[in-house]
Design a protein around this motif. Sequence first.
Motif, short mmCIF file in Angstrom:
data_model
loop_
_atom_site.label_atom_id
_atom_site.label_comp_id
_atom_site.label_asym_id
_atom_site.label_seq_id
_atom_site.Cartn_x
_atom_site.Cartn_y
_atom_site.Cartn_z
N ASP A 305 0.89 -0.96 -0.49
CA ASP A 305 0.09 -0.61 0.18
C ASP A 305 1.05 1.19 0.01
O ASP A 305 0.86 2.51 0.75
CB ASP A 305 -0.97 0.29 0.95
N ASP A 306 1.87 1.48 -0.91
CA ASP A 306 3.04 2.03 -0.62
C ASP A 306 2.50 3.41 -1.55
O ASP A 306 1.95 3.34 -2.71
CB ASP A 306 4.07 1.73 -0.42
N THR A 307 2.74 4.58 -1.05
CA THR A 307 3.43 5.81 -2.36
C THR A 307 3.88 6.77 -2.16
O THR A 307 4.68 6.43 -1.58
CB THR A 307 1.54 6.79 -1.79
N PRO A 308 4.54 6.81 -3.24
CA PRO A 308 6.19 7.76 -3.89
C PRO A 308 6.17 8.74 -2.45
O PRO A 308 7.27 9.05 -1.58
CB PRO A 308 5.79 8.62 -5.06
N ALA A 309 5.02 9.20 -2.24
CA ALA A 309 5.22 11.01 -1.05
C ALA A 309 5.18 9.59 0.52
O ALA A 309 6.26 10.01 1.18
CB ALA A 309 3.86 11.19 -0.86
N ALA A 310 4.70 8.51 1.10
CA ALA A 310 4.69 7.68 1.96
C ALA A 310 6.43 7.53 2.04
O ALA A 310 7.32 7.55 3.32
CB ALA A 310 3.95 7.04 2.69
N PHE A 311 7.26 7.02 0.78
CA PHE A 311 7.88 6.44 1.14
C PHE A 311 9.20 7.70 0.98
O PHE A 311 9.93 7.06 1.54
CB PHE A 311 8.16 5.16 -0.02
N THR A 312 9.03 8.16 0.27
CA THR A 312 10.19 9.66 0.18
C THR A 312 9.97 10.13 2.03
O THR A 312 10.88 10.65 2.72
CB THR A 312 9.19 10.46 -0.75
N ALA A 313 8.82 10.26 2.31
CA ALA A 313 8.96 11.44 3.44
C ALA A 313 10.04 10.02 5.17
O ALA A 313 10.59 10.48 5.66
CB ALA A 313 7.58 10.90 3.74
N ASP A 314 9.08 8.48 4.62
CA ASP A 314 10.06 8.04 5.86
C ASP A 314 11.35 8.33 5.14
O ASP A 314 12.62 8.19 6.41
CB ASP A 314 9.64 6.20 5.33
N LEU A 315 11.41 7.53 3.91
CA LEU A 315 13.03 7.99 3.58
C LEU A 315 14.45 8.49 4.19
O LEU A 315 15.21 9.09 4.96
CB LEU A 315 13.63 7.29 2.55
N ILE A 316 13.64 10.10 4.19
CA ILE A 316 14.26 10.96 4.67
C ILE A 316 14.60 11.46 5.76
O ILE A 316 14.84 12.17 6.68
CB ILE A 316 13.21 12.74 3.93
N ARG A 317 13.77 10.61 6.57
CA ARG A 317 13.52 10.81 7.98
C ARG A 317 15.12 9.63 8.59
O ARG A 317 15.36 10.31 9.59
CB ARG A 317 11.99 10.23 8.41
N ASP A 318 14.82 8.76 8.00
CA ASP A 318 16.01 7.62 8.08
C ASP A 318 17.20 7.95 7.32
O ASP A 318 18.23 7.14 7.86
CB ASP A 318 15.39 6.67 7.91
N LEU A 319 17.21 8.97 6.28
CA LEU A 319 18.53 9.00 6.39
C LEU A 319 19.91 9.46 6.68
O LEU A 319 20.75 8.84 7.05
CB LEU A 319 18.69 9.70 5.02
N PRO A 320 19.14 10.64 8.00
CA PRO A 320 20.79 11.18 9.26
C PRO A 320 20.82 9.68 9.77
O PRO A 320 21.42 9.58 10.21
CB PRO A 320 19.64 12.11 9.97
N LEU A 321 19.70 8.92 10.71
CA LEU A 321 20.35 7.32 11.26
C LEU A 321 20.66 6.51 10.26
O LEU A 321 22.22 5.98 11.12
CB LEU A 321 18.92 7.17 11.44
N TRP A 322 21.13 6.15 9.59
CA TRP A 322 21.13 5.52 8.33
C TRP A 322 22.85 6.04 8.43
O TRP A 322 24.39 5.58 8.54
CB TRP A 322 21.29 5.19 6.79
N GLN A 323 23.69 7.39 8.20
CA GLN A 323 24.57 8.54 8.03
C GLN A 323 25.62 7.76 8.86
O GLN A 323 26.34 7.65 9.63
CB GLN A 323 24.50 9.05 8.26
N THR A 324 24.36 8.22 9.84
CA THR A 324 25.08 8.04 11.67
C THR A 324 25.89 6.69 11.92
O THR A 324 26.94 6.53 12.75
CB THR A 324 24.38 8.97 12.85
N MET A 325 24.66 5.65 11.94
CA MET A 325 25.38 4.33 11.72
C MET A 325 26.44 4.32 11.34
O MET A 325 27.37 3.29 12.09
CB MET A 325 24.21 3.13 11.50
N ILE A 326 26.57 4.26 9.81
CA ILE A 326 28.22 4.75 9.34
C ILE A 326 28.91 5.40 9.39
O ILE A 326 30.19 4.71 9.42
CB ILE A 326 27.90 4.89 8.00
N GLU A 327 28.23 6.08 10.11
CA GLU A 327 30.39 7.12 10.76
C GLU A 327 30.26 6.34 12.17
O GLU A 327 31.50 6.24 12.26
CB GLU A 327 29.80 8.09 10.81
#
Length: 334
Positions: A305-327
């Motif tokens: 039931d995904d949409t471009p809007a929902a997927f984009t919002a979730d990814l943008i929310r999680d980008l800083p977390l992925w970056q921090t985990m990698i660092e």
Amino acid sequence: MTPTDPSWRRRHVLSAGAALAASPLLAGAAHGANSFATKPIRLIVPFAAGGATDVMARALGDAIGKDLGQAVVVDNKPGAAGIIACDAMAKSAPDGHTWMLGTTSTMVTNRFLYRKLPFDPNKDLAWVGRVCTSPIVLAVHQSLPAKNVAEVLAYMKANKGQVSYGSYGLGSHGHLICAYMSRLAGADAAHVAYKGEAPMILDLVAGQVKIGMGSPMGLKPHLEKIRAVGIIGKQRSNLLPDLPTFWEQNQRDAPYQTLGVTAFAAPGKTPIEIQNRFAQSAARALKLPEVRARIEATGYPVVDDDTPAAFTADLIRDLPLWQTMIEQAGVEPT
């Protein structure tokens, strides 16, 4: 500062905001839905034929093709950690006739693992919709006394500097979670990066490494010789229904709840009307029993039931977390 502190997510709010502003979805893409699906559709897959993502792509491609009235041709472009495929997709005409079925690494984490990509991940990729989430399983060699996540953390802490853990690649999701656990326990555990999941699991079975993370499908055949102790996220795997989640074990730090995905992407300037039409077609395909069964066979939960809007919002929310985990895992971009 750790992800148990609410400010851990907020520390990158400005960078997330910048990514949001650059997102193709919110940048006002041009109209063009009327010219969509007028010729065969290319679906790029960043992995070789026969793998799990390829199997999903072919099942989805057949169903989406019937729904849209055009053939969907799967184009396998493996290599360079998915960069070859992502670049080919990003530089294709944004007319709705080229898509990619990629993973978190190809769409999200590569931007933090490589100093220079041949495309701009903030502008040249449009995030269209998830097919499934990809929770991974924490497993240990049978010689370890640990039977749950808390006991693994305690074992790591009690054996500081003496524990090694395996992952299916530097900067992989399994690497990042185990590195976070090592940091949390103050364990100074050694990371052993393998070229793929299969060799890592073989060494875990043999006891060459004592701790590792892998997919439900990859680990299940070996559970007589290794012990699965938890799966990240809040949802159990249909392949391992008796395995408690990290959440059920009261392990609720942000990294434990951030899931990888398999998802559709498109060239960044693809009109949002076309993205929405494709996402709707994919959602209909994902509700078909035969398609759903192919994906559920991997042990991953379907997202229908995904949409471009929902997927984009979730990814943008999680980008800083992925970056921090990698660092925090000490991964230096190459």
